[in-house]
Design a protein around this motif. Structure first.
Motif, short mmCIF file in Angstrom:
data_model
loop_
_atom_site.label_atom_id
_atom_site.label_comp_id
_atom_site.label_asym_id
_atom_site.label_seq_id
_atom_site.Cartn_x
_atom_site.Cartn_y
_atom_site.Cartn_z
N LEU A 107 0.83 -1.20 0.00
CA LEU A 107 0.00 0.00 0.00
C LEU A 107 0.87 1.26 0.00
N LEU A 108 1.92 1.25 0.82
CA LEU A 108 2.83 2.39 0.87
C LEU A 108 3.59 2.55 -0.45
N THR A 109 3.97 1.44 -1.06
CA THR A 109 4.65 1.50 -2.35
C THR A 109 3.76 2.15 -3.39
N TRP A 110 2.49 1.76 -3.38
CA TRP A 110 1.54 2.38 -4.31
C TRP A 110 1.42 3.88 -4.04
N GLY A 111 1.27 4.26 -2.77
CA GLY A 111 1.16 5.66 -2.43
C GLY A 111 2.38 6.47 -2.83
N ARG A 112 3.55 5.85 -2.68
CA ARG A 112 4.78 6.52 -3.08
C ARG A 112 4.83 6.70 -4.59
N GLN A 113 4.48 5.64 -5.34
CA GLN A 113 4.51 5.73 -6.80
C GLN A 113 3.46 6.71 -7.31
N ALA A 114 2.32 6.80 -6.63
CA ALA A 114 1.26 7.73 -7.02
C ALA A 114 1.57 9.16 -6.60
N THR A 115 2.69 9.36 -5.92
CA THR A 115 3.20 10.66 -5.46
C THR A 115 2.28 11.34 -4.44
N ILE A 116 1.53 10.55 -3.69
CA ILE A 116 0.76 11.13 -2.60
C ILE A 116 1.50 10.98 -1.28
N LEU A 117 2.62 10.27 -1.30
CA LEU A 117 3.54 10.19 -0.17
C LEU A 117 4.94 10.49 -0.67
N THR A 118 5.66 11.34 0.05
CA THR A 118 7.07 11.56 -0.26
C THR A 118 7.87 10.36 0.26
N PRO A 119 9.12 10.21 -0.17
CA PRO A 119 9.93 9.12 0.37
C PRO A 119 10.05 9.19 1.88
N GLY A 120 10.20 10.40 2.42
CA GLY A 120 10.30 10.55 3.87
C GLY A 120 9.01 10.19 4.58
N GLU A 121 7.88 10.60 4.03
CA GLU A 121 6.59 10.27 4.63
C GLU A 121 6.36 8.76 4.59
N ALA A 122 6.67 8.13 3.46
CA ALA A 122 6.48 6.68 3.34
C ALA A 122 7.33 5.94 4.38
N ALA A 123 8.58 6.40 4.56
CA ALA A 123 9.47 5.76 5.53
C ALA A 123 8.94 5.94 6.95
N THR A 124 8.43 7.12 7.26
CA THR A 124 7.89 7.38 8.59
C THR A 124 6.67 6.52 8.88
N VAL A 125 5.77 6.44 7.90
CA VAL A 125 4.56 5.63 8.09
C VAL A 125 4.91 4.16 8.17
N GLU A 126 5.88 3.72 7.38
CA GLU A 126 6.28 2.32 7.45
C GLU A 126 6.85 1.98 8.83
N GLU A 127 7.62 2.88 9.39
CA GLU A 127 8.15 2.64 10.72
C GLU A 127 7.02 2.54 11.75
N GLU A 128 6.01 3.39 11.59
CA GLU A 128 4.84 3.32 12.47
C GLU A 128 4.14 1.97 12.31
N ALA A 129 4.06 1.50 11.08
CA ALA A 129 3.42 0.20 10.83
C ALA A 129 4.20 -0.93 11.47
N ARG A 130 5.53 -0.83 11.47
CA ARG A 130 6.35 -1.87 12.10
C ARG A 130 6.15 -1.88 13.61
N ARG A 131 5.97 -0.72 14.18
CA ARG A 131 5.76 -0.64 15.63
C ARG A 131 4.37 -1.11 16.03
N HIS A 132 3.41 -0.96 15.10
CA HIS A 132 2.01 -1.30 15.42
C HIS A 132 1.43 -2.17 14.29
N PRO A 133 1.87 -3.41 14.18
CA PRO A 133 1.44 -4.26 13.06
C PRO A 133 -0.07 -4.51 13.03
N ARG A 134 -0.70 -4.61 14.19
CA ARG A 134 -2.14 -4.85 14.19
C ARG A 134 -2.90 -3.64 13.62
N ARG A 135 -2.48 -2.46 14.01
CA ARG A 135 -3.11 -1.24 13.47
C ARG A 135 -2.86 -1.13 11.97
N ALA A 136 -1.66 -1.50 11.54
CA ALA A 136 -1.36 -1.46 10.11
C ALA A 136 -2.25 -2.46 9.34
#
Length: 215
Positions: free
Chosen positions: A44-73
């Motif tokens: 999902l994040l890869t799609w958002g990054r390719q669609a340019t609705i997430l910057t590389p930094g935003e995608a990395a930040t959200v991915e880190e949040e997803a790793r910390r909270h896998p159930r929420r992700a």
């Protein structure tokens, strides 16, 4: 940490609208064995990054949040895919001249409510644009952009341009901006050529059958 958007051209983004591109992350919808392109939250994040609705930094930040909270992700992925299916059902019905399915419209309206709770205006280079000015990066950020895109298209005169690919094994949506509104395929080089090939085969088969009957 790897950039979730590092790979280029993972998805095809050629429908003409963000929400339709998201609906097109499933292939062969009319068939029982659909092809799913978003299988994980990282997809999902890869799609958002390719669609340019997430910057590389935003995608990395959200991915880190997803790793910390896998159930929420996982819950966020489920919500996002439910919105995607509702978007497909609504626009597919519209392309066929049918009423939007009530359940799918309800799903989209619920997503719109969640999205607009975070939406606002930002001043950018002397003009205003929609954004998420007060909202921190959230696991649902991709779904917010997609939901807003769907709401905007559904309430726009451009809704009349939405088509569904005529390929029996496709199901992709696109904006038909041709002069005479005659486009039938999501991509002439794929679905269009396959359809031409099938017609050619069927004509040859029918012709061969006629000749055998005469003999």
């Amino acid at each position: 940490m790897d950039d979730p958007g590092a790979a280029s051209d993972v998805f095809e983004l050629n429908s003409g609208r963000l929400c339709l591109d998201f609906a097109n992350t499933v292939r062969a919808r009319p068939l029982s064995l659909k092809i799913e392109y978003i299988k994980t939250y990282r997809d999902l994040l890869t799609w958002g990054r390719q669609a340019t609705i997430l910057t590389p930094g935003e995608a990395a930040t959200v991915e880190e949040e997803a790793r910390r909270h896998p159930r929420r992700a996982a819950d966020s992925l489920t919500r996002s895919l439910a919105v995607r299916e509702a978007i497909y059902a609504i626009f597919s019905a519209r392309a066929a001249g049918l009423r939007a399915p009530a359940g799918d419209l309800r799903t989209l309206n619920q997503a719109i409510g969640r999205t607009m709770a975070h939406a606002g205006l930002s001043s950018v280079a002397g003009h205003f644009e929609w954004s998420w000015p007060e909202a921190p990066l959230d696991l649902d950020r991709v779904a917010w952009w997609v939901t807003r895109s769907a709401a905007e298209l559904l309430t726009s005169p451009s809704l009349t341009f939405v088509r569904e690919c005529a390929g029996y094994d496709c199901g992709w949506l696109f904006m038909d901006t041709t002069k005479n509104r005659s486009r039938r395929w999501c991509d002439m080089s794929t679905c269009g050529n396959r359809a031409k090939g099938r017609r050619h085969y069927e004509r040859r088969r029918a012709g061969g059958g006629d000749r055998r009957a005469e003999g």
